[in-house]
Write an enzyme that holds these catalytic residues in place. Structure first.
Site, PDB file in Angstrom:
ATOM      1  CE  LYS A 125     123.868  22.501  27.413  1.00 40.44           C
ATOM      2  NZ  LYS A 125     123.439  23.096  28.691  1.00 40.44           N
ATOM      3  CD  GLN A 147     120.294  24.804  29.619  1.00 38.78           C
ATOM      4  OE1 GLN A 147     120.886  23.741  29.552  1.00 38.78           O
ATOM      5  NE2 GLN A 147     120.883  25.944  29.301  1.00 38.78           N
ATOM      6  CG  ASP A 173     126.013  22.349  34.194  1.00 33.52           C
ATOM      7  OD1 ASP A 173     126.664  22.480  33.142  1.00 33.52           O
ATOM      8  OD2 ASP A 173     124.806  22.618  34.298  1.00 33.52           O
TER       9      ASP A 173
END
Ligand code: GUN
Length: 298
Positions: free
Chosen positions: A53, A97, A120
């Site tokens: 990412k 994460q 997200d």
């Protein structure tokens, strides 16, 4: 029959080029989209994802900031770190994460993210907005699946989509998006999971199968309807001898690729299917967040 391979890597490269162009225009106005990552512990897959990412940010011209913390990090320390991202003006979006180490309260951590920066789309506010059809961000993997289908001329409207897997990250929000009354939706959705009795009876009826159950090669070609479309969201590490792969593992999806290829009309590979699309959608959400903050869009 041999299925057409849907090249998610190629489609995601196109999207990244579009994002890079828009970023270059924004930079002329003094705006650089910024994306932050919080990584706790030493899970190898999570480390790989965060690295990928970060590289994607570099490629499109975003600023990125990764904060790594040891496994022993406390709830208070992590909440404090989240808050620093919440107030950092250079960061337009950030993510924690997952999975987090077991001693941490994941729900509380996610709830502490400012929904404005929740690229997200995991916070209750954004999940609720999505469910009621007024989303501010599209969750990245479901959005990646829908965008990959759109750019591959696959219209789910009127089709029977069978999703296998009910996770909060993929199955559930994807069912919401595919069944809604708008472009990329209008499908009849069946959501199967580990307690579904006789998954094969549903797979046999599916025009489109989305596999997101997190179990290597769970679905086989002989369970599929001839000519169906297979979207494989699974990314599973399967150990192999180092003579076969020097990493000691290979990646396989939730679908047995070779047998499915013989029955389906189109299929996404693993790797190189949905995975790269997820990252492209994360960048897209960050671009949206940066444009909102600058007052360019609502
Ligand atoms: N772990 C597995 N998938 C995801 C994701 O989409 N976002 C985050 N933050 N963690 C994940």
């Amino acid at each position: 029959m041999s299925a057409k391979i849907i090249d998610g890597k190629a489609v995601s490269d196109l999207i990244k080029n579009e994002i890079a162009e828009e970023t270059a225009q924004l930079q002329k106005k003094g705006i650089t989209p910024g994306l932050g990552f919080i990584l706790v512990g030493d899970d190898p897959a999570s480390q790989t994802y965060v690295r990928m990412k970060g590289k994607a940010c570099e490629r499109v011209g975003f600023y990125s900031l990764t904060e790594r913390r040891p496994t022993e990090t406390t709830q208070e320390e992590l909440l404090d770190l989240v808050n620093r991202f919440n107030v950092n003006p250079d960061i337009h979006g950030f993510l924690i994460q997952l999975p987090l180490p077991g001693h941490l309260n994941e729900v509380e951590i996610i709830e502490s993210v400012d929904p404005v920066k929740d690229v997200d789309c995991f916070t209750p506010y954004n999940v609720g907005s999505l469910t009621s059809g007024r989303e501010s961000f599209m969750p990245c993997t479901p959005a990646g699946v829908i965008e990959l289908m759109r750019r591959s001329d696959i219209d789910p409207s009127g089709k029977h989509v069978v999703i296998v897997g009910r996770s909060n990250i993929v199955g559930r929000p994807l069912a919401t998006l595919l069944s809604r009354k708008s472009e990329g939706g209008n499908a009849t959705v069946t959501l199967c999971h580990s307690r579904t009795r006789d998954i094969s009876q549903f797979l046999r009826q599916a025009d489109i199968v989305v596999a997101a159950i997190g179990s290597p090669e769970f679905i086989h070609g002989d369970q599929l309807k001839p000519g169906c479309i297979v979207i494989d969201v699974g990314v599973n590490r399967v150990n192999v001898p180092e003579s076969e792969d020097k990493r000691g593992y290979r990646l396989v999806g939730d679908v047995h690729f070779d047998s499915a290829c013989k029955i389906a009309s189109a299929i996404t590979p693993v790797p190189g299917g949905v995975g790269p699309m997820t990252i492209a959608m994360l960048l897209k959400n960050t671009l949206i967040a940066a444009k909102r903050k600058a007052g360019i869009i609502q």
